[in-house]
Design a protein around this motif. Sequence first.
Motif, mmCIF file in Angstrom:
data_model
loop_
_atom_site.group_PDB
_atom_site.id
_atom_site.type_symbol
_atom_site.label_atom_id
_atom_site.label_comp_id
_atom_site.label_asym_id
_atom_site.label_seq_id
_atom_site.Cartn_x
_atom_site.Cartn_y
_atom_site.Cartn_z
ATOM 1 N N ASP A 22 0.867 -1.183 0.000
ATOM 2 C CA ASP A 22 0.000 0.000 0.000
ATOM 3 C C ASP A 22 0.904 1.235 0.000
ATOM 4 O OD1 ASP A 22 -1.528 2.209 1.027
ATOM 5 O OD2 ASP A 22 -2.984 0.777 1.820
ATOM 6 N N GLU A 44 -11.157 1.651 -3.912
ATOM 7 C CA GLU A 44 -12.049 0.713 -4.614
ATOM 8 C C GLU A 44 -11.960 0.931 -6.129
ATOM 9 O OE1 GLU A 44 -13.634 -1.908 -3.511
ATOM 10 O OE2 GLU A 44 -13.339 -1.574 -1.380
ATOM 11 N N GLY A 76 -7.271 -4.275 3.136
ATOM 12 C CA GLY A 76 -7.951 -5.342 2.399
ATOM 13 C C GLY A 76 -7.827 -5.210 0.891
ATOM 14 N N THR A 100 -2.713 -4.489 7.436
ATOM 15 C CA THR A 100 -2.371 -3.349 8.289
ATOM 16 C C THR A 100 -3.575 -2.513 8.698
ATOM 17 O OG1 THR A 100 -1.969 -1.976 6.346
ATOM 18 C CG2 THR A 100 -0.068 -3.184 7.247
ATOM 19 N N THR A 101 -4.785 -2.945 8.294
ATOM 20 C CA THR A 101 -5.996 -2.282 8.801
ATOM 21 C C THR A 101 -6.724 -3.287 9.682
ATOM 22 O OG1 THR A 101 -7.380 -3.022 6.959
ATOM 23 C CG2 THR A 101 -6.301 -0.883 6.701
ATOM 24 N N LYS A 122 -18.742 -5.220 -6.913
ATOM 25 C CA LYS A 122 -17.685 -5.617 -5.987
ATOM 26 C C LYS A 122 -17.235 -7.053 -6.211
ATOM 27 C CE LYS A 122 -16.560 -4.314 -2.364
ATOM 28 N NZ LYS A 122 -15.290 -3.817 -1.892
ATOM 29 N N SER A 143 -1.533 3.775 13.551
ATOM 30 C CA SER A 143 -1.552 4.930 12.634
ATOM 31 C C SER A 143 -2.855 5.017 11.832
ATOM 32 C CB SER A 143 -0.369 4.831 11.660
ATOM 33 O OG SER A 143 -0.421 3.596 10.971
#
Length: 316
Positions: A22, A44, A76, A100-101, A122, A143
């Motif tokens: 990311d 998205e 994600g 990381t989320t 989706k 963060s």
Amino acid sequence: MRNNITYDKPFINGSGTIAVIDDCFKDSPSLLPDCPRIFIHASEENKTFDTVEEVIGKLIELEADRNTFLVGMGGGITTDITGFVASIYKRGLNFGLIPTTLLAQVDAAIGGKNGVNFDRFKNMAGTFCEAEWVYINPEFLESLPKRELLCGAAEMLKTFLIRDAKAYGEAVEYFSGPIRSIKELTPLIRRAVEIKCDIVSKDPLDRNIRHLLNLGHTFAHAIEKYDSCFLHGEAVAAGIIMAAQESVRLGLMEQDILEKIMSDFKAVGLPVETSLEMDLLQKAILQDKKREGGKITLVLPIKIGEAVLWDSSVTV
Ligand SMILES: NC(=O)c1ccc[n+]([C@@H]2O[C@H](COP(=O)([O-])OP(=O)(O)OC[C@H]3O[C@@H](n4cnc5c(N)ncnc54)[C@H](O)[C@@H]3O)[C@@H](O)[C@H]2O)c1
């Protein structure tokens, strides 16, 4: 499903590894060993075949072969794209994920599903492909902006609404009370991961019981199609309330439970409604990938800690 969740930092061999990261971590190079990095912008709109093609183009430039190990690090969107690329590049590479989320730690990175959006629908294309390991470290969440943390809260509450009333209550308390440390959230992250792994292990290819994890998602995907202001987790929250309303309408759940869930979600700071017209949502739902044989299987909560699969002939 193999047990591929680790809370201890896995060994990553710099040589032979390529990381898909990311781009919010562009200035944090020390998180991974010295290896080539491919940065992607997580949105998205970007979770598409175009981005998959870009990543594949860079893998070819880097001369990645079937022995290359891919590491996907991010939310994600990044873990979904990395898993998809890993499953198709040269007919499949081994890969590891570092979510990381909160949403990716409790949901997206677990269970081997990946994919991309198509024409604003989706996750229309994707595969089932398990990572070698998924490294969950709640410290990454320090963060995370509050709005993104709450998106993860929505998926976590969804998991607990399906299976664990006690954890649901604790999660509502954590997110609605005064700000607490991420450390205090760790047991709830582990519990949500444990429930998801248990359900996935019983139905890895998403044929029956795993559908329960789609609570709120049939409505959420329709909301996301027409309202780009909603983040995925926010659409899931509004979708859960719509599923709960449908459950009450069908006489499967008491009105006071619906009211409690709505008041809990409001206290947490999650949306409980959308301004979209119902017939617009219905149109999108009809095209939802969960539609099979003219029916849509809805996931309906019947009490806190339990949900059922319900074949609907599109009365929503
Ligand atoms: N494969 C599955 O089973 C599954 C399950 C649930 C959701 N999903 C997918 O997951 C996606 C949503 O994931 P998400 O909510 O993680 O979105 P995301 O990947 O867009 O991440 C959200 C935002 O947080 C930023 N970010 C990531 N880590 C950060 C950190 N540690 N600190 C600060 N900012 C950080 C990202 O750059 C991004 O802006 C959706 O596309 C959804 O379809 C997949």
